[in-house]
Design a protein around this motif. Structure first.
Motif, mmCIF file in Angstrom:
data_model
loop_
_atom_site.group_PDB
_atom_site.id
_atom_site.type_symbol
_atom_site.label_atom_id
_atom_site.label_comp_id
_atom_site.label_asym_id
_atom_site.label_seq_id
_atom_site.Cartn_x
_atom_site.Cartn_y
_atom_site.Cartn_z
ATOM 1 N N ILE A 25 0.799 -1.140 0.081
ATOM 2 C CA ILE A 25 -0.023 -0.057 0.084
ATOM 3 C C ILE A 25 0.765 1.011 0.049
ATOM 4 O O ILE A 25 0.557 2.235 -0.846
ATOM 5 C CB ILE A 25 -1.087 -0.082 1.152
ATOM 6 N N SER A 26 1.937 1.264 0.809
ATOM 7 C CA SER A 26 2.876 2.380 0.772
ATOM 8 C C SER A 26 3.529 2.552 -0.453
ATOM 9 O O SER A 26 3.402 3.788 -1.024
ATOM 10 C CB SER A 26 4.187 2.229 1.921
ATOM 11 N N VAL A 27 3.876 1.640 -1.142
ATOM 12 C CA VAL A 27 4.558 1.727 -2.681
ATOM 13 C C VAL A 27 3.290 2.345 -3.573
ATOM 14 O O VAL A 27 3.592 3.106 -4.684
ATOM 15 C CB VAL A 27 5.159 0.485 -2.966
ATOM 16 N N LEU A 28 2.113 1.895 -3.375
ATOM 17 C CA LEU A 28 0.888 2.289 -4.299
ATOM 18 C C LEU A 28 0.896 3.841 -4.161
ATOM 19 O O LEU A 28 0.648 4.461 -5.176
ATOM 20 C CB LEU A 28 -0.324 1.572 -4.019
ATOM 21 N N GLY A 29 1.139 4.215 -3.077
ATOM 22 C CA GLY A 29 0.842 5.744 -2.611
ATOM 23 C C GLY A 29 2.436 6.410 -3.374
ATOM 24 O O GLY A 29 2.062 7.231 -3.867
ATOM 25 N N SER A 30 3.202 5.704 -3.101
ATOM 26 C CA SER A 30 4.529 6.426 -3.962
ATOM 27 C C SER A 30 4.331 6.390 -5.358
ATOM 28 O O SER A 30 4.945 7.286 -5.896
ATOM 29 C CB SER A 30 6.066 5.539 -3.404
ATOM 30 N N ALA A 31 3.788 5.450 -5.986
ATOM 31 C CA ALA A 31 3.638 5.382 -7.214
ATOM 32 C C ALA A 31 2.682 6.341 -7.906
ATOM 33 O O ALA A 31 2.756 6.879 -9.243
ATOM 34 C CB ALA A 31 3.028 4.080 -7.643
ATOM 35 N N PHE A 32 1.754 6.718 -6.977
ATOM 36 C CA PHE A 32 0.745 7.972 -7.616
ATOM 37 C C PHE A 32 1.848 9.440 -7.784
ATOM 38 O O PHE A 32 1.294 10.030 -8.440
ATOM 39 C CB PHE A 32 -0.159 8.246 -6.561
ATOM 40 N N ALA A 33 2.715 9.391 -6.881
ATOM 41 C CA ALA A 33 3.503 10.446 -6.713
ATOM 42 C C ALA A 33 4.146 11.196 -7.763
ATOM 43 O O ALA A 33 4.168 12.588 -8.107
ATOM 44 C CB ALA A 33 4.306 10.534 -5.366
ATOM 45 N N PRO A 34 4.920 10.475 -8.396
ATOM 46 C CA PRO A 34 5.916 11.216 -9.687
ATOM 47 C C PRO A 34 5.148 11.679 -10.559
ATOM 48 O O PRO A 34 5.314 12.785 -11.034
ATOM 49 C CB PRO A 34 6.738 9.881 -9.966
ATOM 50 N N VAL A 35 4.156 11.027 -11.351
ATOM 51 C CA VAL A 35 3.190 11.699 -12.165
ATOM 52 C C VAL A 35 2.439 12.866 -11.558
ATOM 53 O O VAL A 35 2.687 13.946 -12.388
ATOM 54 C CB VAL A 35 2.491 10.664 -12.829
ATOM 55 N N ALA A 36 1.968 12.659 -10.360
ATOM 56 C CA ALA A 36 1.174 13.624 -9.860
ATOM 57 C C ALA A 36 1.924 15.010 -9.674
ATOM 58 O O ALA A 36 1.403 16.154 -9.913
ATOM 59 C CB ALA A 36 0.340 13.305 -8.575
ATOM 60 N N LEU A 37 3.005 14.637 -9.176
ATOM 61 C CA LEU A 37 3.827 15.820 -8.624
ATOM 62 C C LEU A 37 4.399 16.623 -9.755
ATOM 63 O O LEU A 37 4.504 17.882 -9.906
ATOM 64 C CB LEU A 37 4.995 15.380 -7.634
ATOM 65 N N ALA A 38 5.052 15.628 -10.859
ATOM 66 C CA ALA A 38 5.634 16.298 -11.771
ATOM 67 C C ALA A 38 4.919 16.912 -12.730
ATOM 68 O O ALA A 38 5.166 18.467 -13.069
ATOM 69 C CB ALA A 38 6.360 15.215 -12.697
ATOM 70 N N PHE A 39 3.561 16.701 -13.045
ATOM 71 C CA PHE A 39 2.707 17.321 -13.777
ATOM 72 C C PHE A 39 2.059 18.355 -13.188
ATOM 73 O O PHE A 39 1.615 19.532 -13.639
ATOM 74 C CB PHE A 39 1.968 16.513 -14.808
#
Length: 422
Positions: A25-39
């Motif tokens: 679950i923690s990695v799932l949260g982290s996986a949302f972050a790169p695209v969301a934060l970058a764009f």
């Protein structure tokens, strides 16, 4: 084949399943972050590649600076409590980032401060995670335990890359960041339920932080294979941070079609890591660090193809290969560390590992935007590919990397399994 899968009984162990669920679950949260934060950052009024570099550097730099302290903390205190605190801090950071994006109040110092809190939380989480695995998983099942944890993390990366990009497109980066924060909070709750018996927690006399760091350094520096590969990864991660964090998203925005295309790249990588789990469950090389280091060479391919303007399908295929190679390397590396390093120093050694591997990551993030503006985005990506290849070839010159052998019983298990499967 049965010889490698007979120890999947780990999945019936309550403590392991709690750790597996929390990590997934923690990695799932982290996986949302790169695209969301970058764009999310790139879409802010007046933002450019340098703005994104500042925010990502603000996250990466504290992670590097606090990593050694995180290792000492994880060797001194119950690791499940350390991880709980780290997940809680990460949840707070991403809730704050999401709230800023959603309200439109996005001053750069505030974005950087929230990103920095996330970096500190990662500095605490990583050494504790490395150290807690041998406390939960029997020694003869370490490679399987690492592989299963990798499987959960990799499935999450696939889901996160797909749904993270979709959430950004449909709802915006703010909601995707808020969802990440919620997932970190859930992971922290699961880790809090992982209660280890007192005898399983790190024990021994308490020393000063500096004395603990000196002891950890002796364990780290006395093993040539560790410090050589860490030096290799200090350069490789610099290239990876620049390519994945700034240059890839920037090229996607400029000429590849935006966040959906970059999500496809990240999805290809994540699917590759799932395939890598199947390989790592099966593979028992007699020289695990040599094999893992050789697998770093193909990871230059995505940056090479991005720089050469290859078709998107070829770039995604190369990102799949990168995922396979890095996953197998990670399982071999973690398992070897957990077998070769004393348990009471494992978190500190892993913190030196992480510090050395990540120390030039902020430099890659800081330089990526200006270098892209100076020489071009594609040319900068070609430079990343060259750094990956050269650092890996240099590591292969080390006798410690080439000659370290797996324990005899592990090689015997591999030969027995080959006989069963044959």
């Amino acid at each position: 084949m049965r010889g490698h899968f007979q120890d999947l009984g780990l999945l019936r162990d309550r403590r392991f399943t709690l750790l597996l669920a929390a990590r997934t679950i923690s990695v799932l949260g982290s996986a949302f972050a790169p695209v969301a934060l970058a764009f999310g950052v790139l879409d802010l009024p007046g933002a450019d590649a340098t703005t994104l570099s500042v925010v990502l550097t603000a996250e990466s730099l504290p992670m590097v600076l606090f990593m050694l302290v995180g290792g000492v903390i994880a060797d001194r205190f119950p690791r499940h409590l350390v991880m709980t605190a780290g997940e809680a801090a990460n949840a707070l950071a991403f809730f704050a980032l999401g709230a800023m994006m959603l309200t439109g109040w996005t001053p750069l110092p505030a974005l950087a401060a929230a990103a920095a809190l996330s970096g500190v939380s990662m500095a605490v989480l990583f050494p504790a995670l490395t150290g807690i695995i041998p406390e939960v998983v029997p020694a003869d099942r370490l490679q399987t335990g690492n592989a299963l944890l990798g499987l959960g993390a990799n499935v999450s990366r696939v889901a996160g890359a797909v749904f993270g990009g979709g959430t950004v497109v449909l709802f915006g980066g703010g909601w995707a960041l808020a969802v990440s924060g919620l997932m970190f909070a859930v992971a922290g709750g699961l880790i809090a339920a992982l209660r280890l018996a007192p005898s399983e927690r790190p024990a021994g006399p308490r020393h000063s932080v500096l004395a603990d760091l000196r002891d950890g350094w002796r364990e780290f520096s006395s093993r040539q294979w560790i410090w050589v590969v860490v030096a290799q990864f200090s350069v490789l991660v610099m290239a990876l941070q620049a390519g994945h964090g700034v240059l890839g998203p920037l090229l996607a925005k400029e000429s590849l079609g935006g966040p959906l295309v970059w999500s496809a790249f990240l999805t290809g990588e994540a699917v590759g890591t799932i395939a890598g789990v199947l390989v790592s469950l099966r593979l028992r090389p007699s020289r695990p660090i040599l094999v893992g280091t050789l697998l770093c060479l193909p990871t230059a391919a995505p940056y090479l193809l991005l720089g050469l303007g290859a078709p998107v399908w070829a770039i995604v295929a190369a990102s799949f290969a990168l995922g396979v190679c890095f996953d197998v390397f990670g399982v071999l590396w973690q398992t070897t560390m957990q077998r070769e390093v004393p348990a009471e120093a494992l978190s500190r050694v892993s913190s030196y590992d992480a510090l050395g591997s990540l120390m030039f990551g902020p430099l890659g993030l800081m330089l990526a935007g200006p270098v892209a503006a100076l020489v071009g985005t594609r040319e900068a990506l070609l430079g990343c590919a060259a750094l990956v290849v050269l650092s890996t070839l240099a590591a292969l010159l080390s006798p410690g990397v080439r000659n370290l052998r797996a324990p005899a019983q592990d090689r015997d298990q591999a030969q027995a399994a080959e006989g069963v499967s044959g």
